[in-house]
Design an enzyme around this catalytic site. Structure first.
Site, mmCIF file in Angstrom:
data_model
loop_
_atom_site.group_PDB
_atom_site.id
_atom_site.type_symbol
_atom_site.label_atom_id
_atom_site.label_comp_id
_atom_site.label_asym_id
_atom_site.label_seq_id
_atom_site.Cartn_x
_atom_site.Cartn_y
_atom_site.Cartn_z
ATOM 1 N N ASP A 60 84.802 24.717 78.291
ATOM 2 C CA ASP A 60 83.723 25.736 78.053
ATOM 3 C C ASP A 60 82.380 25.707 78.602
ATOM 4 O OD1 ASP A 60 81.207 26.920 76.446
ATOM 5 O OD2 ASP A 60 81.628 25.415 75.022
ATOM 6 N N SER A 140 78.663 42.372 87.616
ATOM 7 C CA SER A 140 79.522 43.940 87.419
ATOM 8 C C SER A 140 78.589 44.944 87.858
ATOM 9 C CB SER A 140 79.386 43.644 85.910
ATOM 10 O OG SER A 140 79.264 45.033 85.151
ATOM 11 N N TYR A 153 73.514 42.629 77.870
ATOM 12 C CA TYR A 153 74.604 41.987 79.442
ATOM 13 C C TYR A 153 74.434 42.445 80.784
ATOM 14 C CZ TYR A 153 78.928 42.264 81.594
ATOM 15 O OH TYR A 153 80.196 42.232 82.397
ATOM 16 N N LYS A 157 73.660 40.125 84.527
ATOM 17 C CA LYS A 157 74.313 40.428 85.571
ATOM 18 C C LYS A 157 73.752 40.614 86.788
ATOM 19 C CE LYS A 157 78.903 39.394 83.542
ATOM 20 N NZ LYS A 157 79.268 38.243 84.223
#
Length: 249
Positions: A60, A140, A153, A157
């Site tokens: 994890d 990304s 998100y 990134k």
């Protein structure tokens, strides 16, 4: 054999980009630690690579103690760590930024951001003692050219890209190179969340935004990661490499 005698830890390696990297690195001679929260998937990938070249750990990445256990497993099995790939990622479903609940937001920051911190604390001292190493993060195109609907998100990134560049200059005296990959949307388990829904019409809309006319594949990302991790990229650090078919132009 561009990674012969190298040992690589890859998180999120039970599927998608991480699985592609694990198998490609092994093809080029690396010993690989296949780390993922999905124990069954990690075990499958490690077995497909072969026990002589891979082990798996259930990890994890949001928890520091599990990073320490992963590093211990890597050193116990292979004696060193040359490459750390922070590939595990998480996203919210494409939609209104105000609809993302706090629990989801916290998980995005833990997996996409704080895990990079955990990884640095765990592997930088090891690499420094060895005389150098490579840290690679899957960021990304969302951190460079954000799409509407993925605000939190996208932000995570962008953070990863900035962290990569700052780490690169700080760790350069230790001969530790730090780079990140910026893939466009690809055939992974998170694709449906990125798109909001998986229909032919939505897929075509995403493909239409990519000049080369297709989504990315795990092999596309794995080949780029292989080069950045190899000695062929020995003078490359602090780079956010766009693997995007021209999406960010």
């Amino acid at each position: 054999m561009r990674l012969e005698n190298k040992v690589a830890i890859i998180t999120g390696a039970a599927s998608g980009f991480g699985e592609g990297m694990a198998k490609r690195f092994a093809e080029e001679g690396a010993k690989v630690v296949v780390a993922d929260l999905n124990a069954n998937g990690a075990e499958r990938v490690a077995n497909e690579i072969g026990r002589a070249a891979a082990i798996w750990t259930q990890t994890d990445v949001s928890t520091r103690s599990e990073f320490d256990e992963m590093v211990y497993a890597a050193k116990s099995a292979f004696g060193r760590i040359d490459i750390m790939v922070n590939n595990a990622g998480y996203t919210h479903r494409n939609g209104d930024m105000l609809d993302v609940d706090e629990t989801t937001f916290d998980l995005i920051t833990a997996v996409n951001m704080k895990a990079i911190y955990h990884a640095a604390l765990a592997v930088v001292p090891v690499m420094a003692r060895q005389g150098g190493g490579v840290i690679l993060t899957t960021a990304s195109t969302a951190g460079i050219r954000p799409r509407p609907g993925l605000t939190w998100y996208n932000a995570s990134k962008g953070w990863a890209i900035t962290a990569t560049k700052s780490m690169a200059v700080e760790l350069a005296p230790k001969n530790i190179r730090v780079n990140c990959l910026c893939p466009v949307a690809g055939e992974t388990g998170m694709l449906e969340k990125f798109m909001g829904a998986d229909t032919p019409e939505i897929r075509e809309k995403f493909r239409a935004s990519i000049p080369l006319g297709r989504l990315s594949t795990p092999l596309d990302i794995a080949n780029a990661a292989l080069w950045l991790a190899s000695d062929e990229a020995a003078f490359i650090t602090g780079v956010a490499l766009e693997v995007d078919g021209g999406r960010c132009i």
